[in-house]
Design an enzyme around this catalytic site. Structure first.
Site, PDB file in Angstrom:
ATOM      1  N   ASP A  52       3.073  -4.849   7.968  1.00  0.00           N
ATOM      2  CA  ASP A  52       1.884  -4.026   7.834  1.00  0.00           C
ATOM      3  C   ASP A  52       0.693  -4.971   7.998  1.00  0.00           C
ATOM      4  O   ASP A  52       0.372  -5.743   7.093  1.00  0.00           O
ATOM      5  CB  ASP A  52       1.895  -3.350   6.454  1.00  0.00           C
ATOM      6  CG  ASP A  52       0.599  -2.606   6.165  1.00  0.00           C
ATOM      7  OD1 ASP A  52      -0.377  -2.785   6.917  1.00  0.00           O
ATOM      8  OD2 ASP A  52       0.563  -1.856   5.170  1.00  0.00           O
ATOM      9  N   GLN A 111      -4.487  -5.386   6.872  1.00  0.00           N
ATOM     10  CA  GLN A 111      -5.468  -6.303   6.285  1.00  0.00           C
ATOM     11  C   GLN A 111      -5.426  -7.690   6.918  1.00  0.00           C
ATOM     12  O   GLN A 111      -6.209  -8.564   6.534  1.00  0.00           O
ATOM     13  CB  GLN A 111      -5.237  -6.440   4.778  1.00  0.00           C
ATOM     14  CG  GLN A 111      -5.417  -5.155   4.004  1.00  0.00           C
ATOM     15  CD  GLN A 111      -6.861  -4.676   3.957  1.00  0.00           C
ATOM     16  OE1 GLN A 111      -7.800  -5.446   4.159  1.00  0.00           O
ATOM     17  NE2 GLN A 111      -7.044  -3.395   3.699  1.00  0.00           N
ATOM     18  N   HIS A 139       0.871  -1.181   0.000  1.00  0.00           N
ATOM     19  CA  HIS A 139       0.000   0.000   0.000  1.00  0.00           C
ATOM     20  C   HIS A 139       0.910   1.234   0.000  1.00  0.00           C
ATOM     21  O   HIS A 139       2.025   1.176   0.519  1.00  0.00           O
ATOM     22  CB  HIS A 139      -0.826  -0.052   1.292  1.00  0.00           C
ATOM     23  CG  HIS A 139      -1.899   0.980   1.420  1.00  0.00           C
ATOM     24  ND1 HIS A 139      -1.655   2.258   1.848  1.00  0.00           N
ATOM     25  CD2 HIS A 139      -3.231   0.918   1.174  1.00  0.00           C
ATOM     26  CE1 HIS A 139      -2.795   2.930   1.879  1.00  0.00           C
ATOM     27  NE2 HIS A 139      -3.760   2.138   1.472  1.00  0.00           N
ATOM     28  N   CYS A 191      -4.756   2.318  -3.654  1.00  0.00           N
ATOM     29  CA  CYS A 191      -3.510   2.852  -3.073  1.00  0.00           C
ATOM     30  C   CYS A 191      -2.350   1.886  -3.273  1.00  0.00           C
ATOM     31  O   CYS A 191      -1.467   1.772  -2.403  1.00  0.00           O
ATOM     32  CB  CYS A 191      -3.664   3.195  -1.590  1.00  0.00           C
ATOM     33  SG  CYS A 191      -4.902   4.444  -1.274  1.00  0.00           S
ATOM     34  N   LYS A 203     -10.335  -0.938  10.498  1.00  0.00           N
ATOM     35  CA  LYS A 203     -10.483  -2.125   9.653  1.00  0.00           C
ATOM     36  C   LYS A 203     -10.801  -3.359  10.499  1.00  0.00           C
ATOM     37  O   LYS A 203     -11.149  -4.410   9.970  1.00  0.00           O
ATOM     38  CB  LYS A 203      -9.204  -2.364   8.846  1.00  0.00           C
ATOM     39  CG  LYS A 203      -8.938  -1.265   7.809  1.00  0.00           C
ATOM     40  CD  LYS A 203      -7.813  -1.645   6.897  1.00  0.00           C
ATOM     41  CE  LYS A 203      -7.142  -0.472   6.237  1.00  0.00           C
ATOM     42  NZ  LYS A 203      -7.895   0.079   5.109  1.00  0.00           N
TER      43      LYS A 203
HETATM   44  N1  7TS Z   1      -1.714  -0.914   4.647  1.00  0.00           N
HETATM   45  C1  7TS Z   1      -2.614  -1.684   4.032  1.00  0.00           C
HETATM   46  C2  7TS Z   1      -2.234  -3.076   3.623  1.00  0.00           C
HETATM   47  C3  7TS Z   1      -3.893  -1.187   3.785  1.00  0.00           C
HETATM   48  O1  7TS Z   1      -4.788  -1.969   3.182  1.00  0.00           O
HETATM   49  C4  7TS Z   1      -4.223   0.131   4.182  1.00  0.00           C
HETATM   50  C5  7TS Z   1      -5.552   0.742   3.863  1.00  0.00           C
HETATM   51  C6  7TS Z   1      -3.250   0.882   4.859  1.00  0.00           C
HETATM   52  C7  7TS Z   1      -2.014   0.322   5.056  1.00  0.00           C
HETATM   53  C8  7TS Z   1      -3.520   2.242   5.368  1.00  0.00           C
HETATM   54  O2  7TS Z   1      -4.382   2.180   6.464  1.00  0.00           O
HETATM   55  P1  7TS Z   1      -4.899   3.512   7.171  1.00  0.00           P
HETATM   56  O3  7TS Z   1      -5.924   3.036   8.123  1.00  0.00           O
HETATM   57  O4  7TS Z   1      -3.727   4.128   7.847  1.00  0.00           O
HETATM   58  O5  7TS Z   1      -5.449   4.374   6.079  1.00  0.00           O
HETATM   59  N2  7TS Z   1      -6.203   0.146   2.782  1.00  0.00           N
HETATM   60  C9  7TS Z   1      -7.308   0.617   2.158  1.00  0.00           C
HETATM   61  C10 7TS Z   1      -7.956  -0.103   1.155  1.00  0.00           C
HETATM   62  O6  7TS Z   1      -7.604  -1.181   0.724  1.00  0.00           O
HETATM   63  N3  7TS Z   1      -9.001   0.620   0.729  1.00  0.00           N
HETATM   64  O7  7TS Z   1      -9.054   1.755   1.426  1.00  0.00           O
HETATM   65  C11 7TS Z   1      -8.012   1.768   2.327  1.00  0.00           C
END
Ligand code: 7TS
Length: 398
Positions: free
Chosen positions: A192, A195, A119, A356, A218
């Site tokens: 990371d 997910q 990401h 992303c 999430k």
């Molecule tokens: N890393 C992964 C693997 C992600 O899927 C996401 C967000 C992030 C980091 C960033 O997370 P945040 O909570 O700091 O924004 N992924 C997604 C997605 O797949 N669709 O919208 C956000």
């Protein structure tokens, strides 16, 4: 233990609402999961009867709020099986957690290995830190090219920063093997987990990862808050990320001394209600039968994959052997954006675009995908409706 999807759905009020006049089918869990009533109630209760700033008041409300916030940290610590509560740094989310490590653990010119399926939040922070980035290749089926990883890993590597589960492909990476290979050379590993945490129980001690980053929203908790787990020795040796209140012991104009962990990395008034509600989310997840949830999501994914592949012109992007509940696809003669828009008219929420992960899109030579991502509250019936709706949409578009 919760292991009945009909009952579980009752815990999530939004799942019985309608969107565009149709019962909501929410398949955008990868972007953000919906919230159980317990999490919503926690926020209402906090602002109705408990609100005060934390870590600073002698008065009762402040002490109660501090206790509830610290209880949430403790709940997260237990949930991911960290050894010490001060290893749980509360951040704004995965993005901030990774930025913290990029700011405080590496320096300009250090060698950092990431992968081609990261990401943007596990790419750009390293670019900002001006490290020497090495990128592990992704195979055609969406798995990590482990031979390429081994050829890039060396004693000169400072950190391996890799996603546990890909948000676009659903690939569950062989993180145990990655960590073992890295540690054999004295190299640290950041996972990371954005997910991964929504789909499985994560045990940071068993994994033996050095850092683990994830977001509350999430994992059925509130937005704007997340966690950086880090091994105590590493965190102790790292300089603070941001300066301000709470992260100091003493301040003079000549010299400032920093607070102990975890507060050293938690400058300013935090997201208090969200922190407490994260605790409520963890409490909820503790009641979930994870063996059931994993099997249920696996069945949803297998069924959806099988049915979608029967549709002419559909190509699934990401067919790794080990996958979490993410189904990305492209369709010949239909743009993902148009598919998403038509499905939305039928009450079905999916995500479209590059998710992303622009470099990954370049790798597969596509501009984006349509992505259905599942949670344990989704049903086979919803998948059926989604497949039918997709077929109808494609008739209109092609
Ligand atoms: N890393 C992964 C693997 C992600 O899927 C996401 C967000 C992030 C980091 C960033 O997370 P945040 O909570 O700091 O924004 N992924 C997604 C997605 O797949 N669709 O919208 C956000």
């Amino acid at each position: 233990m919760k292991n009945n999807v009909t009952d579980i759905r009752k815990d999530f009020p939004i799942l019985s609402t309608q969107v565009n006049g149709k019962p909501l089918i929410y398949f955008d869990n990868g972007a953000s999961a919906q919230k159980p009533q317990a999490v919503i109630d926690s926020i209402t209760k906090y602002y109705s009867s408990m609100h005060a700033n934390i870590h600073r008041g002698v008065h009762t409300l402040s002490q109660q709020a501090t206790q509830a916030y610290e209880d949430a940290r403790e709940a997260v610590k237990k949930y991911i099986n960290a050894e010490h509560s001060e290893e749980i740094i509360i951040t704004r989310g995965t993005t901030e957690s990774i930025n913290l490590v990029a700011h405080s653990f590496v320096k300009k010119g250090d060698e950092v290995i990431i992968s081609g399926m990261e990401h943007h939040s596990n790419i750009v922070p390293w670019q900002l830190a001006e490290v020497n980035l090495k990128v592990v290749k992704v195979k055609d089926n969406g798995e990590l090219d482990m031979e390429d990883f081994k050829s890039k890993l060396s004693k000169n590597t400072k950190l391996v920063a890799i996603t546990h589960v890909s948000n676009t492909l659903g690939t569950i990476n062989p993180v145990a093997e990655i960590i073992a290979l890295a540690h054999a050379l004295g190299v640290k590993v950041l996972l990371d987990g954005a997910q991964a945490v929504p789909h499985m129980k994560v045990d940071v001690q068993k994994l033996d990862c050095d850092f683990y980053a994830f977001s509350a929203h999430k994992m059925y908790g509130p937005t704007g808050i997340g966690i950086l787990y880090g091994k105590k020795d590493l965190l102790n040796a790292m300089p603070p990320y941001q300066g301000g209140g709470d992260m100091i012991k003493h301040v003079t104009f000549e010299k400032t001394t920093y607070n102990d962990l975890p507060h050293k990395f938690e400058a300013g008034t935090p997201a208090i209600s969200e922190g407490i509600a994260l605790g409520a989310a963890v409490e909820y997840l503790n009641k979930i039968d994870w063996d059931w949830a994993a099997k249920h999501e696996e069945e949803l994914l297998a069924y959806a994959t099988e049915e979608i592949k029967k549709i002419e012109g559909v190509k699934v992007i990401g067919e790794a052997k080990h996958k979490a509940g993410v189904l990305s696809f492209v369709v010949e003669g239909a743009h993902h954006y148009d598919i998403g828009t038509l499905l939305d008219q039928m009450g079905i929420a999916i995500r479209t675009g590059h998710h992303c992960t622009e470099p990954l899109m370049h790798r597969f030579d596509i501009s984006g995908t349509a992505r259905a991502s599942f949670a344990f509250y989704n049903t086979k019936e919803e998948v059926k409706i989604f497949i039918d709706a997709l077929k109808r949409s494609l008739k209109m578009l092609r």
